[in-house]
Design an enzyme around this catalytic site. Structure first.
Site, PDB file in Angstrom:
ATOM      1  N   ASN A 286       4.792  -3.656  11.412  1.00 47.73           N
ATOM      2  CA  ASN A 286       4.539  -2.514  10.541  1.00 47.73           C
ATOM      3  C   ASN A 286       3.919  -1.445  11.432  1.00 47.73           C
ATOM      4  O   ASN A 286       2.735  -1.526  11.771  1.00 47.73           O
ATOM      5  CB  ASN A 286       3.591  -2.955   9.414  1.00 47.73           C
TER       6      ASN A 286
ATOM      7  N   LYS B 163       0.837  -3.362  13.082  1.00 48.18           N
ATOM      8  CA  LYS B 163       0.440  -4.655  12.504  1.00 48.18           C
ATOM      9  C   LYS B 163       1.549  -5.623  12.803  1.00 48.18           C
ATOM     10  O   LYS B 163       2.724  -5.291  12.602  1.00 48.18           O
ATOM     11  CB  LYS B 163       0.321  -4.532  10.979  1.00 48.18           C
TER      12      LYS B 163
ATOM     13  N   ARG C  67       8.848  -3.143   8.685  1.00 52.59           N
ATOM     14  CA  ARG C  67       8.604  -2.435   7.435  1.00 52.59           C
ATOM     15  C   ARG C  67       9.027  -0.982   7.650  1.00 52.59           C
ATOM     16  O   ARG C  67       8.539  -0.309   8.557  1.00 52.59           O
ATOM     17  CB  ARG C  67       7.126  -2.485   7.093  1.00 52.59           C
TER      18      ARG C  67
ATOM     19  N   HIS D  42       6.269   0.496  -2.395  1.00 50.25           N
ATOM     20  CA  HIS D  42       5.620  -0.822  -2.502  1.00 50.25           C
ATOM     21  C   HIS D  42       6.616  -1.911  -2.902  1.00 50.25           C
ATOM     22  O   HIS D  42       6.243  -2.950  -3.461  1.00 50.25           O
ATOM     23  CB  HIS D  42       4.460  -0.826  -3.532  1.00 50.25           C
TER      24      HIS D  42
ATOM     25  N   LEU E 252      -2.734  -2.531  -6.519  1.00 49.61           N
ATOM     26  CA  LEU E 252      -3.869  -1.619  -6.351  1.00 49.61           C
ATOM     27  C   LEU E 252      -4.533  -1.885  -5.008  1.00 49.61           C
ATOM     28  O   LEU E 252      -5.284  -2.849  -4.846  1.00 49.61           O
ATOM     29  CB  LEU E 252      -4.877  -1.817  -7.493  1.00 49.61           C
TER      30      LEU E 252
ATOM     31  N   ASN F 125      -5.286   0.508  -1.001  1.00 49.53           N
ATOM     32  CA  ASN F 125      -5.503   1.878  -0.544  1.00 49.53           C
ATOM     33  C   ASN F 125      -4.422   2.785  -1.098  1.00 49.53           C
ATOM     34  O   ASN F 125      -4.667   3.888  -1.540  1.00 49.53           O
ATOM     35  CB  ASN F 125      -5.468   1.915   0.971  1.00 49.53           C
ATOM     36  N   GLY F 126      -3.176   2.288  -1.014  1.00 49.91           N
ATOM     37  CA  GLY F 126      -2.074   2.885  -1.753  1.00 49.91           C
ATOM     38  C   GLY F 126      -1.997   2.140  -3.074  1.00 49.91           C
ATOM     39  O   GLY F 126      -2.296   0.949  -3.113  1.00 49.91           O
TER      40      GLY F 126
ATOM     41  N   ARG G 275      -4.979   9.677  -1.627  1.00 48.54           N
ATOM     42  CA  ARG G 275      -3.851  10.441  -2.201  1.00 48.54           C
ATOM     43  C   ARG G 275      -4.126  10.778  -3.663  1.00 48.54           C
ATOM     44  O   ARG G 275      -4.745   9.998  -4.376  1.00 48.54           O
ATOM     45  CB  ARG G 275      -2.564   9.619  -2.097  1.00 48.54           C
TER      46      ARG G 275
ATOM     47  N   MET H 189     -12.904   1.288  -2.372  1.00 45.61           N
ATOM     48  CA  MET H 189     -13.413   0.922  -3.695  1.00 45.61           C
ATOM     49  C   MET H 189     -14.712   0.132  -3.614  1.00 45.61           C
ATOM     50  O   MET H 189     -15.609   0.322  -4.432  1.00 45.61           O
ATOM     51  CB  MET H 189     -12.334   0.127  -4.450  1.00 45.61           C
TER      52      MET H 189
ATOM     53  N   GLY I  86      -5.478  -5.124  -2.481  1.00 42.49           N
ATOM     54  CA  GLY I  86      -6.889  -5.360  -2.160  1.00 42.49           C
ATOM     55  C   GLY I  86      -7.818  -5.211  -3.354  1.00 42.49           C
ATOM     56  O   GLY I  86      -8.711  -6.041  -3.576  1.00 42.49           O
ATOM     57  N   ILE I  87      -7.628  -4.166  -4.163  1.00 38.75           N
ATOM     58  CA  ILE I  87      -8.480  -3.959  -5.347  1.00 38.75           C
ATOM     59  C   ILE I  87      -8.075  -4.933  -6.451  1.00 38.75           C
ATOM     60  O   ILE I  87      -8.906  -5.610  -7.056  1.00 38.75           O
ATOM     61  CB  ILE I  87      -8.370  -2.496  -5.847  1.00 38.75           C
TER      62      ILE I  87
ATOM     63  N   ASN J 166      -9.204  -8.513  -5.706  1.00 42.05           N
ATOM     64  CA  ASN J 166     -10.620  -8.797  -5.440  1.00 42.05           C
ATOM     65  C   ASN J 166     -11.633  -8.181  -6.391  1.00 42.05           C
ATOM     66  O   ASN J 166     -12.750  -8.673  -6.485  1.00 42.05           O
ATOM     67  CB  ASN J 166     -10.985  -8.326  -4.023  1.00 42.05           C
TER      68      ASN J 166
ATOM     69  N   GLU K  92       3.520  -9.045   1.751  1.00 42.85           N
ATOM     70  CA  GLU K  92       4.667  -8.232   2.174  1.00 42.85           C
ATOM     71  C   GLU K  92       5.258  -8.739   3.484  1.00 42.85           C
ATOM     72  O   GLU K  92       6.471  -8.706   3.684  1.00 42.85           O
ATOM     73  CB  GLU K  92       4.213  -6.766   2.323  1.00 42.85           C
TER      74      GLU K  92
END
Ligand code: ADP
Length: 394
Positions: A9, A16, A88, A176, A204, A206-207, A236, A279, A323-324, A327, A374
């Site tokens: 990526n 990555k 990606r 996504h 949910l 960062n993007g 964004r 977040m 991530g959000i 978690n 992903e």
């Protein structure tokens, strides 16, 4: 021989990577090359998450970083054979509804699509060029964030502009898609009865976006022509009245690149809080502005769950990921708080434990937390391109 496929990526100055064996969902190694250039760093981890020693090397280019990573991995897997490389790629336009093995013609087509995703596509393509140089003769497989959404009904694919714009590619592509592809597949194993139904997936991170699935296929997405639309994100803006853009240009004299910087990098949670795009930081901050940024994020999520459910005529399951979503029990609980009318009711204990099913037993709609993957979707495509059949279940 350690047969493996590599997933990449590539961003403007980062890379990555994950090295997957010929079978299975656990990578042999994952890594991040960051600040590629004179200050470049490279970190690698093994399957258990333990750091892998990295020898000092040239990290001034993506090709150099890739070669450095493989050199360090060969110290552990001396007979390593990289059979294919999966990439990606943010935009596959209207043409690609599945991964594709890259040749010159494909590369030219993908370069043309850079106009639609100028901040990401050129870097993704640099990654392909760098990997072609680092692994000559090895198939390079492009996996698109847009591909999973390519069969949307027409009404979910258009803007109400004169038709010529649609014909030249001004459409709602959705993004996504690799994450939604993974979740749709995982649901097929975890909850097959739900996977056949109407599922709203909230990615949910960062993007951030949402996707409405019916029988495992994407029907609608909150993202549109670019990865700016829909939910507010780390930096964004999400949904914005186009009249605001006219105002910024006409009255404030802002240039396209200033507006781009504003909408992609200074807005969203960061813009509203004046503090952070993260977040976790906002949840801990306790300032009025941080609280309002969270309130807006939650309110837009509630609204879009409704919109996505409407696009498939109801909802059987709501799935949180990213991530959000994976978690933050606070954000999940708050989003679900006002969705009781859709049969959504969260069990606080299950939610606090990040359990797979967090809805209460009596709830009409199942609410789930499913970690996305992903990279594994890309690895599977890279394997398929060289005829490696999948044996694992999920
Ligand atoms: P990306 O879109 O860059 O892949 P991620 O999916 O990793 O991003 O999501 C990053 C977001 O997840 C950040 O806003 C981060 O604060 C948030 N996050 C991660 N863990 C938690 C947590 N325990 N509580 C709240 N937010 C979290």
């Amino acid at each position: 021989m350690t047969d493996a496929v590599l997933t990449l990526n590539a961003g403007s100055s980062s890379l990555k990577l994950a090295l997957y064996p010929a079978q299975g969902a656990v990578p042999l190694a994952t890594g991040l090359a960051d600040r590629i250039g004179p200050e470049g760093t490279l970190k690698l981890k093994g399957p258990d998450g333990a750091p892998i020693a990295v020898a000092p090397d040239d990290l001034t280019t993506h090709t150099g970083a890739m070669q450095a990573a493989i050199k360090s991995l060969r110290a552990i897997y001396p007979d390593l054979a990289v059979l294919s490389v999966g990439h990606r790629v943010v935009h596959g336009g209207n043409a690609f509804s599945a991964p594709v093995t890259v040749n010159n013609e494909v590369l030219i087509h993908l370069a043309d699509l850079s106009a639609f995703a100028p901040l990401h596509q050129p870097h993704n393509l640099s990654g392909i060029r760098a990997a072609t140089e680092a692994f000559p003769g090895v198939p390079q497989v492009a996996c698109f964030d847009t591909a999973f959404h390519r069969n949307h009904p027409w009404v979910n694919d258009v803007f109400a502009l004169p038709r010529a714009f649609y014909d030249e590619g001004v459409r709602r592509y959705g993004f996504h898609g690799l994450s939604y592809d993974y979740i749709a597949g995982a649901l097929g194993h975890i909850a097959p009865h739900l996977a056949k139904g109407r599922v709203v997936v909230a990615h949910l991170g960062n993007g951030a976006s949402m996707c409405a699935l019916q029988d495992g296929r994407s029907i609608a997405s909150t993202m549109g022509f670019s990865a700016l639309e829909g939910l507010p994100m780390g930096t964004r803006c999400g949904q914005l009245d186009p009249g605001v853009l006219l105002y910024l240009m006409d009255q404030k004299g802002m240039t396209p690149s200033q507006i781009s910087d504003l909408l992609y990098k200074q807005s969203g949670l960061l813009g509203l809080s004046g503090l952070s795009n993260d977040m976790r930081t906002l949840e801990a901050a306790g300032t009025v502005e941080a609280g309002q940024a969270i309130d807006y994020f939650v309110a837009r999520c509630q609204r879009e769950v409704g919109a996505m459910a409407a696009s498939v005529g109801g909802i059987d399951a709501l799935v949180f990921t990213g991530g959000i979503g994976e978690n933050s029990r606070l954000i999940r609980a708050r989003i679900c708080e006002r969705l009781g009318w859709m049969g959504i009711e969260v069990d606080p204990t299950r939610n606090a434990e990040n359990a797979q099913v967090i809805s209460s037993d009596q709830a009409r709609t199942t609410v789930m937390v499913v970690p996305t993957n992903e990279e594994l979707v890309i690895a599977r495509a890279a394997r398929a391109a060289v005829g490696l059949a999948e044996q694992e279940a999920a």
